[in-house]
Motif scaffolding. Structure first.
Motif, PDB file in Angstrom:
ATOM      1  N   LEU A 199      10.362 -49.632 -91.086  1.00  0.00           N
ATOM      2  CA  LEU A 199       9.539 -49.612 -89.885  1.00  0.00           C
ATOM      3  C   LEU A 199       9.131 -51.025 -89.500  1.00  0.00           C
ATOM      4  N   TRP A 200       9.013 -51.253 -88.206  1.00  0.00           N
ATOM      5  CA  TRP A 200       8.479 -52.514 -87.708  1.00  0.00           C
ATOM      6  C   TRP A 200       7.786 -52.239 -86.381  1.00  0.00           C
ATOM      7  N   GLN A 201       7.067 -53.215 -85.901  1.00  0.00           N
ATOM      8  CA  GLN A 201       6.351 -53.046 -84.647  1.00  0.00           C
ATOM      9  C   GLN A 201       7.353 -52.767 -83.533  1.00  0.00           C
ATOM     10  N   GLY A 202       7.311 -51.530 -83.002  1.00  0.00           N
ATOM     11  CA  GLY A 202       8.206 -51.185 -81.910  1.00  0.00           C
ATOM     12  C   GLY A 202       9.534 -50.608 -82.337  1.00  0.00           C
ATOM     13  N   GLY A 203       9.677 -50.175 -83.604  1.00  0.00           N
ATOM     14  CA  GLY A 203      10.952 -49.583 -83.960  1.00  0.00           C
ATOM     15  C   GLY A 203      11.029 -49.068 -85.374  1.00  0.00           C
TER      16      GLY A 203
END
Length: 682
Positions: free
Chosen positions: A250-254
């Motif tokens: 997971l990452w910011q925006g995806g």
């Protein structure tokens, strides 16, 4: 015949008893296009995540789903506006939408297309267990624009968290136990999830076992004997289990993730009391999304799903026929950034979808040849957001190639190999208009084309489950139809109302119709049925509403009502299409006081006298149901829900008008049953 080892075989008891994919934090309400969105935004048919879409939808989640949950998708969804079930006994029970089923209804898993054989025959179960679903969404009416011609009648999308899409703040999970009902169901499931801001994992599993279903005393047709009194549906016991493992980065925006899951079921079929079906479905899914890219393309997403399905029909313990379906579904789409247009903004999504399926049927009851189906399509959807509403428009163009392998060694029924190629096209125009803070109008106009399936083209043999000899038409043309939907909705606080109407006109509707001829088989003479393209008309309406009767001292009492009606006509013969559901009305009182809740409902189905010449009318029936629940706080952020449900309190003998006629008399609807359960969140 030995069972083949599937390429994607997962260990047989993978995670059985380790997880039920759901979180029932709050009771969710069904939504329609004419209602304000409450809670989660509807995903199905809504790639732009709009608060309202033109197509009529319903959603089940939370405690509402817990209390409605049955052993099949058909049982769970039956009774929602416009939704009924095929009910080939309690195990093979596929959802029907506005009287349409089979390959006109897309059964999706997280918007992907798992392969099975449930559309081929009414005795083939859908390999999705409601125990591992956290949300179910139903889109009524054509959804071919986004999901292909197989969605010409609607979509059922089961949603879980097997591929986590959001960070997991702390380890947690859920567990559920169920017991009772007319089939003496014993069911259990649990899930666990853990992770961080950058990684999340999920594990779940379930187990369910039932006995032969109890029904009110009826006269069961018995070959060579005549009608015999019975109080159970013979050969309707079942056992199912399965589970999944999944994880995501997971990452910011995806996110980017994968999951493997398995479903196993062994169940009887009331059509043949000496036949047991042993089925499995293994799936591997990869999915990912990246948002806020900052360029012309604002977001991209993709999902690839590979399926390995098999079921064997065991006659007195020996393998009689083996059905296999293996293949994949790939979906890639991109969303462009919002573009100013007039007084509003234009948002849009476009993409590619491919589907590949290799199907085989080997054995004494194989009435279709081995086939391959290859499909691809390009689609685009644009939405013009305005101050008081929106307009949406889109199109889909694809190609489908359906090939028959012809006769296997020793066969003479299917002829030489042959292939057909189709180029289906679909387009839609929809709109939503907010008249004020309370009233909303919506409408949708769709033109859809569906390529014939392999069995509609190439079937040629005795279909034992239906007692008919089915013949395909290799010269079949595209199924073509135009559909109009219109709805009005109103909401004021807890009170809401929605009314909708639809009209579908098909210039070519593929129906399985009796020819009037008998075919000599090893089972004796049976009627011949031919897949035939006919002009057809379907129309009807749906109403639903809730009115708060009492709200004082922390106590609420609501009156809820649902109504649907439809007509379906074969215009070539001037008679009704087969297995059309009857007019239905449900009224319920919903009471709540603190952690306590209860519902008393009365459901009436009118007599179905509009039947084709080869069927018989189905009598009306009225059922009374009662449910109660209590939520409780276990401390430390843990909670629970205990529930009891009493169905068909009056033990009313009833039959489903949508059940195939050769089985309807052998499989009445369930009798009185008491289901109890408990569900924990931790």
């Amino acid at each position: 015949m030995e069972r083949k080892t599937p390429i994607t075989r997962i260990p047989a008891r993978l995670a059985a008893g380790v997880g039920l994919a759901a979180s029932f934090a709050a009771a969710a309400q069904g939504t329609t296009a004419s209602e304000r969105s409450a809670g989660a935004v509807v995903v199905t048919g809504n790639p732009l995540r709009s608060n309202a879409i033109a197509a009529p939808t319903s959603a089940l989640s939370g405690s509402d789903l817990v209390l409605r949950r049955g052993s099949t998708l058909g049982e769970t969804l039956d009774g929602l506006p416009g939704v009924s079930s095929s009910f080939f006994g309690p195990n093979a029970n596929r959802p029907m939408i506005r009287g349409q089923d089979g390959d006109r209804i897309r059964i999706l898993s997280n918007s992907g297309v798992p392969l099975d054989a449930s559309a081929l025959s009414y005795d083939h179960a859908v390999p999705i267990d409601p125990l591992v679903i956290e949300r179910i969404e139903v889109l009524r009416g054509p959804a071919a624009l986004l999901y292909g011609g197989g969605a010409i009648g609607g979509v059922v999308n089961s949603i879980d968290n097997r591929i986590p899409r959001d960070p997991v703040a702390a380890p947690g999970g859920a567990a559920e136990l169920r017991y009772g009902g007319p089939a003496t169901e014993r069911g259990a499931g649990a899930l666990v999830e853990a992770g961080s801001e950058s990684f999340a994992v999920h594990a779940d599993g379930f187990w369910r076992k039932t006995d032969d279903m109890r029904v009110p005393t009826f006269l069961r047709p018995t070959e060579g004997v005549g009608p015999v009194p019975a109080d159970t549906i013979l050969n309707s016991a079942s056992e199912s289990y399965g589970g999944a493992l999944g994880g995501s980065m997971l990452w910011q925006g995806g996110y980017l993730g994968a999951a493997v899951d398995t479903f196993r079921s062994t169940y009887g079929t009331p059509a043949e009391t000496n036949v047991t079906i042993d089925m499995f479905l293994n799936k591997v899914t990869l999915a990912g999304e990246a948002r806020d890219l900052g360029g012309v393309i604002d977001a991209v997403s993709g999902q690839w799903l590979a399926s390995d399905y098999q079921h064997q029909e065991l006659e007195d313990g020996a393998v009689g026929t083996t059905f296999e379906n293996r293949g994949s579904d790939l979906r890639l789409q991109a969303e462009h950034r919002r573009i100013p247009l007039g007084s509003g903004t234009l948002a849009g999504v476009f993409g590619l979808q491919t589907e590949n399926a290799d199907f085989s049927a080997l054995g004494d009851e194989a009435f279709v040849p081995s086939t391959t189906t290859r499909q691809w399509a390009l689609f685009a959807l644009e939405e013009w957001q305005l101050g008081s509403g929106s307009l949406s428009f889109g199109a889909r163009l694809g190609q489908s190639r359906v090939s028959s392998d012809g006769d296997a060694p020793g066969q003479t029924q299917f002829g030489p190999p042959q292939s057909r190629r189709f180029t289906p096209f679909s387009a839609a125009l929809g709109g939503v208009l907010d008249l004020d803070a309370q009233w909303r109008l919506s409408g949708n106009l769709a033109y859809t084309e569906r390529a014939p399936t392999f069995y509609e083209l190439y079937a040629n043999g005795l279909h034992v489950a239906t007692g008919t000899y089915e013949v395909g038409n290799p010269d079949m043309a595209l199924e073509k139809g135009t559909n109009v939907d219109a709805a009005v909705g109103w909401r004021s606080g807890p009170n809401r109302f929605a009314a909708g109407a639809f009209y579908s006109d098909f210039s070519n509707y593929i129906a399985l119709l009796a020819t009037g001829r008998l075919v000599d088989t090893d089972e004796g003479p049976v009627p011949e049925y031919l897949f035939t393209g006919v002009p057809a008309r379907l129309y009807g309406g749906e109403l639903e509403g809730v009115w708060r009767l009492l709200d004082t001292g922390g106590q609420q009492l609501d009156l809820e009502a649902r109504f649907d009606v439809m007509r379906a006509t074969n215009r070539a013969l001037g008679e009704p299409l087969p297995r059309t559901p009857p007019m239905r009305l449900t009224a319920a009182l919903n009471w709540a006081l603190g952690p306590w809740a209860a519902q008393l409902s009365v459901s009436h189905a009118a007599a179905q006298n509009d039947v084709p010449s080869d069927d018989v009318p189905t009598p009306a029936y009225t059922m009374v149901n009662l449910a109660g629940s209590r939520t409780f706080d276990l401390g430390g952020g843990n909670s629970g829900l205990a529930f009891v449900r009493i169905d068909n309190i009056g033990n009313e003998l009833a039959y489903n008008a949508s059940t195939i006629g050769t089985v309807r008399a052998k499989a009445p609807l369930p009798g009185r049953g008491v289901m109890v359960g408990v569900r924990l969140n931790f």
